[in-house]
Design an enzyme around this catalytic site. Structure first.
Site, PDB file in Angstrom:
ATOM      1  CG  ASP A  41      -2.206   0.853   0.888  1.00  0.00           C
ATOM      2  OD1 ASP A  41      -2.147   1.672  -0.052  1.00  0.00           O
ATOM      3  OD2 ASP A  41      -3.216   0.724   1.594  1.00  0.00           O
TER       4      ASP A  41
HETATM    5  C1  BGC Z   1      -5.047   3.228   0.111  1.00  0.00           C
HETATM    6  C2  BGC Z   1      -5.219   2.238  -1.005  1.00  0.00           C
HETATM    7  C3  BGC Z   1      -5.007   2.866  -2.352  1.00  0.00           C
HETATM    8  C4  BGC Z   1      -3.652   3.546  -2.354  1.00  0.00           C
HETATM    9  C5  BGC Z   1      -3.306   4.178  -3.681  1.00  0.00           C
HETATM   10  C6  BGC Z   1      -3.785   4.034  -0.040  1.00  0.00           C
HETATM   11  O1  BGC Z   1      -3.734   5.079   0.882  1.00  0.00           O
HETATM   12  O2  BGC Z   1      -5.045   2.549   1.348  1.00  0.00           O
HETATM   13  O3  BGC Z   1      -6.491   1.655  -0.920  1.00  0.00           O
HETATM   14  O4  BGC Z   1      -5.103   1.912  -3.352  1.00  0.00           O
HETATM   15  O5  BGC Z   1      -3.615   4.533  -1.357  1.00  0.00           O
HETATM   16  O6  BGC Z   1      -4.070   5.268  -3.968  1.00  0.00           O
END
Ligand code: BGC
Length: 768
Positions: free
Chosen positions: A295
């Site tokens: 993530d």
């Molecule tokens: C979120 C994810 C997301 C990623 C990219 C993160 O902060 O937890 O769900 O895919 O950002 O945008």
């Protein structure tokens, strides 16, 4: 006599539809020519330097999407040209993406194209209802179609990799991201995971309208302590296997191309560096063949978790089985050093690079890196009339009628309506949280939707109250633009205007609730009430004695214990996307009879959280209603939620017959049929979500008191009845025992077919 014939006829039609609906989704992913893939990828890997391999593991965002962490990437163009980037996200549009892709293809030694990712969570430009809302439709075909449309639009804009579906089970409405998942139940969550993966990936990833899907956030991200986002998760293995892991596994079984590791820790090790999770469970036990992406900066965040410095945590992540590092650049800046110091092996780096290259092969990017970059598609495939029609349908099917004792709904299309509330003529909150690819300016506000559906109605609007009067809260939720606008008029003035409008009306429609960014990422709350500014408005409106319906918006289950006592109807409409207003009109005026059912229980108050239908009985269950000393109960409220899982009303009534069984005994290799009759006894045609629950009475680990193992959505005309059947085999009765084996244990099982999880079992069978 004639009526009887019709009933019999409809019966036979229905048994046909039902057996089709009951078919399990057997999708296992797109076809891939693995021997050709191996050849291509091996040949490339043979030519690659260690730096080039590490470059493939680096995922950057030049900004432009939603930055959900402290950093966005810099010097992206140069890094691509230097072969230090495997993929990008947060860029869109064929022209921009072509420029990036050309750097990768023309300016690097091996010309390896980029993966282009995006968070297409509930639709691309055609924003569908938030996932918690869509789940309430219990309609897997519909969900699959919304995912197909999302893929079609995103690929038309140059994107080939989706960071969806989010399948985190959550039983905590304080957690803002409860909006993004399918609710509290592992079985339903698994069906939805499969439908979404199938919708995004289809059967052929080399087509230009399908894309890689990512199941996230692996794992257990929906169970943070105290409902606070990114917080610690700690749970037993039996709980995770039985209640939280099944939807991720279902996505893996459906051939999902990638997995995103979560921010939280699991068994004391952050998921992003957790070898048990990313390798032993995901790859060895479940047979996952795709790649794992972190993530947003979750590799780096292991420093704050207390796992070492950037070099340590990057090595930890790679060794655990993480293949791609999102934004943090820990891999690209430290892995070579770690290799030289013997902290990681070349094989580990090559394995990760192989998985990224395989994903690119699966998409056909080596054949044609520009395949998603056809400018003509932007106009042709995005936000089309058909897509908007689907969004309208999906929205109407996501609404849940929570209360109808005053029978205010449906409203006559010629009525005199007072539309009151801060969400009654608002666009920016309609799409809902995590809709960064959409544009709220395309959304239909409630006022416009009501006028569209009932042009002959007289509709007067007043704001009545601010979403909240709390300036700090407004500031906190307005980070992506104004969602809460505090009026210049005083609360008293707003109320006065509302009461004036209400005075002349036959019926009040109060559009109230939470702003869209009161749920979502980093939007946890300790209070589940409708904001006080609006509670006050609702009280005052109710005092007028007018017929009134709350059109309630939120991205989470709320505590509406006070409002539920009022003599009003309540329709929960969530944040329902680009067609919100039209869909609300369709339901309010009776063009569509609501059929949604909750997929997460609504608590009586925040102190009950977590409250969910599949709780265990404990050794001291209550024996009667009300408080009982030395029983597992509260002094102040009942154990039951205000509205249970599976609950939702319709304009019509459905009468359920007894649950009957084809046999009282079943062998391990046998099956039984459970059935009931359901009659539409009300005044409207309608759809109903018929639910099948069991209770395993005795087993080697304490069982949940109820467990959903099947459901069907049926359509009954008024006066019509049908028989609904479910076939049960031992497979449906399995659970993970304390050795984490998936087993069905002999013994007695209670079984019931019901309109919600709130019912008493009245039949049972024995598994031999
Ligand atoms: C979120 C994810 C997301 C990623 C990219 C993160 O902060 O937890 O769900 O895919 O950002 O945008």
């Amino acid at each position: 006599m004639i009526k009887k014939t019709i009933t019999v006829l409809s019966l036979s039609i229905f048994s046909l539809t039902l057996s089709a609906q009951q078919k399990e989704n057997t999708y296992t992913g797109p076809k891939i020519n693995t021997s050709e893939m191996d050849q291509k990828v091996n040949a490339l890997l043979d030519k690659m330097t260690i730096e080039e391999k590490i470059g493939q593991l680096n995922l950057l965002t030049p900004g432009g999407g939603v930055a959900t962490g402290a950093v966005v990437s810099d010097n992206v163009q140069q890094k691509i040209k230097d072969g230090k980037v495997g993929g990008l996200f947060g860029v869109s549009g064929p022209e921009k993406i072509r420029i990036a892709q050309e750097y990768a293809v023309n300016d690097t030694r091996l010309g390896i194209p980029l993966l282009i990712g995006s968070d297409v969570i509930h639709g691309y430009k055609t924003t569908f209802p938030i996932p918690l809302a869509s789940a309430s439709s219990w309609d897997m075909e519909l969900l699959k179609k919304t995912a197909q449309v999302a893929a079609k639009e995103a690929t038309a804009d140059g994107i080939n990799w989706n960071f969806s579906p989010m399948v985190d089970i959550s039983r905590d409405p304080r957690w803002g991201r409860v909006a993004e998942g399918a609710g509290e139940d592992a079985y339903l969550g698994s069906q939805i995971a499969r439908a979404m993966v199938e919708g995004y990936q289809g059967n052929d990833l080399t087509l230009t309208n399908t894309m890689l899907a990512t199941v996230k956030h692996f794992a257990l991200y929906g169970a943070p302590e105290a409902g606070r986002d990114y917080n610690t998760v700690d749970m037993s293995r039996v709980k995770m296997f039985n209640q939280y892991l099944p939807p991720y596994k279902a996505a893996v079984d459906a051939g999902v191309a990638s997995v995103m590791s979560s921010f939280n820790d699991v068994d004391g090790v952050p998921a992003t560096g957790n070898k048990w999770l990313l390798t032993d469970l995901l790859r060895k036990r479940w047979g996952f063949k795709g790649f794992v992406v972190s993530d947003y900066t979750s590799v780096n965040e292991m420093i704050a978790h207390g796992m070492g410095d950037l070099q340590d945590v990057s090595a930890l992540a790679l060794k655990a089985g993480l293949d791609m590092d999102m934004v943090g650049e820990g891999f690209v800046s430290t892995l070579k050093k770690s290799l030289e110091e013997g902290k990681v092996t070349e094989e580990e780096i090559t394995t990760a690079a192989r998985r990224i290259l395989e994903a690119k092969y699966k998409l056909g990017l080596f054949e044609d890196p520009y395949k998603y970059l056809d400018k003509k598609r932007v106009k042709k495939d995005i936000l089309t009339k058909e897509h908007r029609a689907l969004a309208r349908k999906a929205a109407a099917r996501s609404f849940v009628l929570l209360k109808k004792d005053q029978n205010v709904l449906p409203i006559d299309k010629k009525a005199k309506i007072a539309l009151i509330g801060p969400l009654g003529n608002n666009q920016s909150n309609m799409p809902g949280t995590w809709a960064p690819t959409g544009d709220f300016k395309n959304a239909i506000p409630v006022l416009e939707g009501l006028k569209n559906v009932a042009p002959k109605a007289s509709i007067t609007y007043a704001k009545g109250a601010n979403i909240t009067n709390d300036e700090q809260m407004a500031k906190n939720v307005n980070v992506f633009g104004p969602k809460v606008e505090i009026s210049k008029e005083s609360p008293e003035e707003l109320l006065e205007q509302a009461l004036k409008v209400a005075k002349d009306a036959d019926v009040i429609v109060a559009a109230v609730g939470e702003a869209s960014e009161m749920s979502g990422e980093a939007s946890s709350k300790t209070d589940l009430l409708i904001p006080e500014s609006q509670k006050k408005l609702i009280r005052e409106l109710a005092k007028t004695g007018k017929r009134m319906v709350l059109v309630l918006m939120s991205g989470r289950p709320l505590n509406i214990s006070e409002e539920a006592q009022l003599p009003i109807d309540i329709l929960q409409v969530w944040h329902s996307g680009v067609e919100a207003g039209n869909a609300i009109g369709d339901v309010i005026f009776g063009d569509y009879n609501p059929s949604g059912k909750l997929t997460a229980s609504w608590p009586r108050n925040v102190g009950q959280v977590p409250v969910y239908y599949s709780m265990k009985t404990t050794g001291r269950p209550g024996t009667k209603e009300g408080f009982e000393k030395f029983k597992s109960k509260y002094l102040d409220v009942d154990n039951s939620p205000l509205f249970p899982f599976g609950y939702g009303l319709s304009y019509t009534e459905f009468e359920y017959g007894d649950t009957t069984l084809s046999s009282k005994e079943m062998n391990m290799d046998g099956s039984i049929t459970v059935s009931t009759t359901i009659k539409n006894t009300g005044d409207y045609d309608g759809e109903e979500v018929v639910q099948l629950y069991i209770h395993d009475k005795v087993r080697s680990i304490t069982p949940p008191q109820k467990q959903l193992i099947g459901f069907q959505k049926i359509n009954l005309k008024k006066g019509e009845s049908t028989t609904v059947e479910f076939k049960i085999t031992a497979e449906d009765l399995k659970f993970y025992n304390s050795s984490l084996e998936f087993v069905a244990e002999p013994g007695e099982f209670e079984v019931g077919i019901a309109p919600s999880s709130d019912f008493k079992f009245s039949n049972s069978f024995t598994l031999n």
